[in-house]
Design a protein around this motif. Structure first.
Motif, PDB file in Angstrom:
ATOM      1  N   SER A  82      17.437 -24.918 -14.111  1.00  0.00           N
ATOM      2  CA  SER A  82      17.968 -25.163 -12.768  1.00  0.00           C
ATOM      3  C   SER A  82      17.833 -26.639 -12.416  1.00  0.00           C
ATOM      4  O   SER A  82      16.730 -27.174 -12.349  1.00  0.00           O
ATOM      5  CB  SER A  82      17.203 -24.325 -11.735  1.00  0.00           C
ATOM      6  N   SER A  84      18.607 -28.039  -9.482  1.00  0.00           N
ATOM      7  CA  SER A  84      18.006 -28.165  -8.152  1.00  0.00           C
ATOM      8  C   SER A  84      16.515 -27.850  -8.188  1.00  0.00           C
ATOM      9  O   SER A  84      15.716 -28.462  -7.463  1.00  0.00           O
ATOM     10  CB  SER A  84      18.721 -27.239  -7.163  1.00  0.00           C
ATOM     11  N   GLY A  85      16.114 -26.899  -9.029  1.00  0.00           N
ATOM     12  CA  GLY A  85      14.693 -26.575  -9.152  1.00  0.00           C
ATOM     13  C   GLY A  85      13.887 -27.723  -9.724  1.00  0.00           C
ATOM     14  O   GLY A  85      12.771 -28.013  -9.270  1.00  0.00           O
ATOM     15  N   ALA A  88      13.486 -30.403  -6.976  1.00  0.00           N
ATOM     16  CA  ALA A  88      12.487 -30.007  -5.976  1.00  0.00           C
ATOM     17  C   ALA A  88      11.065 -30.169  -6.509  1.00  0.00           C
ATOM     18  O   ALA A  88      10.179 -30.692  -5.822  1.00  0.00           O
ATOM     19  CB  ALA A  88      12.726 -28.571  -5.534  1.00  0.00           C
ATOM     20  N   ARG A 191      14.581 -26.916  -1.972  1.00  0.00           N
ATOM     21  CA  ARG A 191      14.759 -25.812  -2.933  1.00  0.00           C
ATOM     22  C   ARG A 191      15.464 -24.622  -2.293  1.00  0.00           C
ATOM     23  O   ARG A 191      16.258 -23.928  -2.949  1.00  0.00           O
ATOM     24  CB  ARG A 191      13.398 -25.373  -3.476  1.00  0.00           C
ATOM     25  N   ARG A 195      21.523 -25.036  -4.352  1.00  0.00           N
ATOM     26  CA  ARG A 195      21.633 -24.156  -5.509  1.00  0.00           C
ATOM     27  C   ARG A 195      22.558 -24.783  -6.552  1.00  0.00           C
ATOM     28  O   ARG A 195      23.457 -25.549  -6.224  1.00  0.00           O
ATOM     29  CB  ARG A 195      22.198 -22.788  -5.099  1.00  0.00           C
TER      30      ARG A 195
END
Length: 420
Positions: A82, A84-85, A88, A191, A195
């Motif tokens: 991910s 975006s993960g 974050a 987070r 997405r």
């Protein structure tokens, strides 16, 4: 996967502008945390007993060592899992170490905490570039990356101003603690709101670097743009760290006055530069992809003499008028060049390609620039005294001309290597 998603349209419930805004906010924190070190050079050096060379190592080398090399594996992880993960988690890590900088008791503790900040920030930028390339179609991509790149001047200006005011009200340590805690609070919000898009192409394996990098290595445009950006960043990162000290030593400004003067330069000039770069690249680049390289080359050619004139100006007012122009032109490259790097590889390899570019850019720019400028200042002190840092900065400005030449050489190879 629909054709709309393949071209960067968002799925239901995802607003591209919201995603871009959140990425911009995280990028502001990225440079805010870096720039506080520059504005607080005086009190930090006095408190910890550092030389200019030691402070240059803390401001550049310590940050760049792990920041440069970890960017590639973290980008691979982002491409595989991910994006975006990873952004974050990176924000949370670098914010924690930013706060820890506020409790450093000596040179080595501060050096190690800055290493930690670099570890965190290594995972922030390349996945962000890839997310923007996913969310925005090619004809709007340079503008989106230009808006994202406003995080550089806004973050630098915010770090300068917040650092100066918090240090004046309390002390330099509290400035790092406050900004670190703020970043930790932002991480879960990011987070929750951001997405990833579904991706085209095969899933990226952890061995992808051995597939992506050979593709890049065969393209002369990659090497020319990477080294051009690196020489520009060498001077740019050096000036970002040391200009506040030049203002205090050579122009006699206090901490708050320095924050206001330098912060306004970064905000006015920098924002105009990155927005203009993205807008012009999208307009001109549709007819000729070579403009993604020509624009930065022209900007750097003007930047060098303007910085020399501003740094050597006898008047503070004249210095501001002269320096605001190169403070915009020196980062005009961010939107065009980061867009061009995205288009040297297929869509599913973009984060890894960006990380490969950033590895070279940051290792040379961040790792060498601040340390070189600080070391030159120490070497020139016996001759120029308090003015040594000013002349060290002027000497390093010549690297902008090297960057301009390399970027001009990249124009034709970029046209041949472009992947839509």
């Amino acid at each position: 996967m629909t054709q709309a998603n393949a071209r960067g349209a968002a799925p239901a419930g995802q607003n591209p502008n919201l995603v871009l805004g959140m990425l911009l906010l995280v990028y502001i924190f990225n440079f805010l945390d870096r720039q506080m070190l520059g504005i607080l050079a005086g009190p930090i050096k006095a408190d910890l007993g550092l030389t200019d060379a030691q402070f240059g190592a803390v401001g550049g080398l310590a940050f760049a060592l792990l920041y440069s090399f970890l960017g590639v594996p973290l980008a691979l992880l982002a491409d595989r899992t991910s994006r975006s993960g990873v952004v974050a988690a990176s924000l949370a890590v670098w914010s924690l170490f930013t706060a820890l900088c506020g409790i450093a008791a000596n040179y080595w503790q501060l050096f190690l905490f800055r290493l930690g900040v670099g570890v965190g920030e290594a995972g922030g930028v390349a996945p962000s570039y890839a997310l923007i390339a996913d969310y925005f179609p090619p004809e709007r991509r340079a503008r989106a990356l230009g808006i994202y790149s406003m995080g550089v001047p806004v973050g630098l200006a915010s770090g300068t101003l917040f650092g100066a005011y918090i240090a004046s009200l309390v002390d330099w340590r509290m400035a790092f603690i406050v900004m670190g805690v703020a970043g930790l609070l932002l991480a879960p919000v990011f987070r929750w709101l951001v997405r990833d898009l579904p991706r085209t192409g095969s899933p990226v394996r952890l061995s992808a670097l051995f597939e992506v990098f050979p593709v890049l290595a065969r393209k002369p445009a990659f090497w020319l743009m990477a080294f051009a950006a690196s020489f520009s960043s060498l001077t740019g990162y050096g000036l970002a760290l040391w200009t506040p000290s030049v203002l205090q030593r050579s122009f006699g400004l206090g901490l708050i006055e320095t924050g206001q003067f330098f912060g306004s330069l970064l905000l006015v000039g920098g924002v105009a530069g990155v927005v203009a770069g993205g807008f012009l690249a999208d307009r001109l680049g549709q007819a000729d992809r070579g403009w993604y390289a020509k624009l930065p080359a022209i900007a750097w050619g003007v930047t060098a003499p303007m910085f020399v004139a501003g740094l050597l100006s006898p008047s503070l007012t004249l210095a501001w008028a002269l320096l605001v122009i190169p403070n915009g032109l020196n980062i005009l490259w961010l939107g065009p060049v980061t867009t061009a790097v995205q288009h040297l590889v297929p869509q599913h390899q973009r984060a890894t390609a960006s990380a490969s570019f950033l590895l070279i850019n940051n290792l040379i720019g961040l790792g060498v620039g601040p340390l070189l400028m600080g070391s030159l200042s120490d070497a020139l002190k016996s001759t120029y005294g308090i003015e040594a840092l000013r002349y060290a900065a002027v000497a390093c400005v010549g690297f902008y001309l090297v960057a301009a030449l390399l970027m001009l050489l990249a124009v034709r190879p970029l046209r041949r290597g472009w992947v839509d």
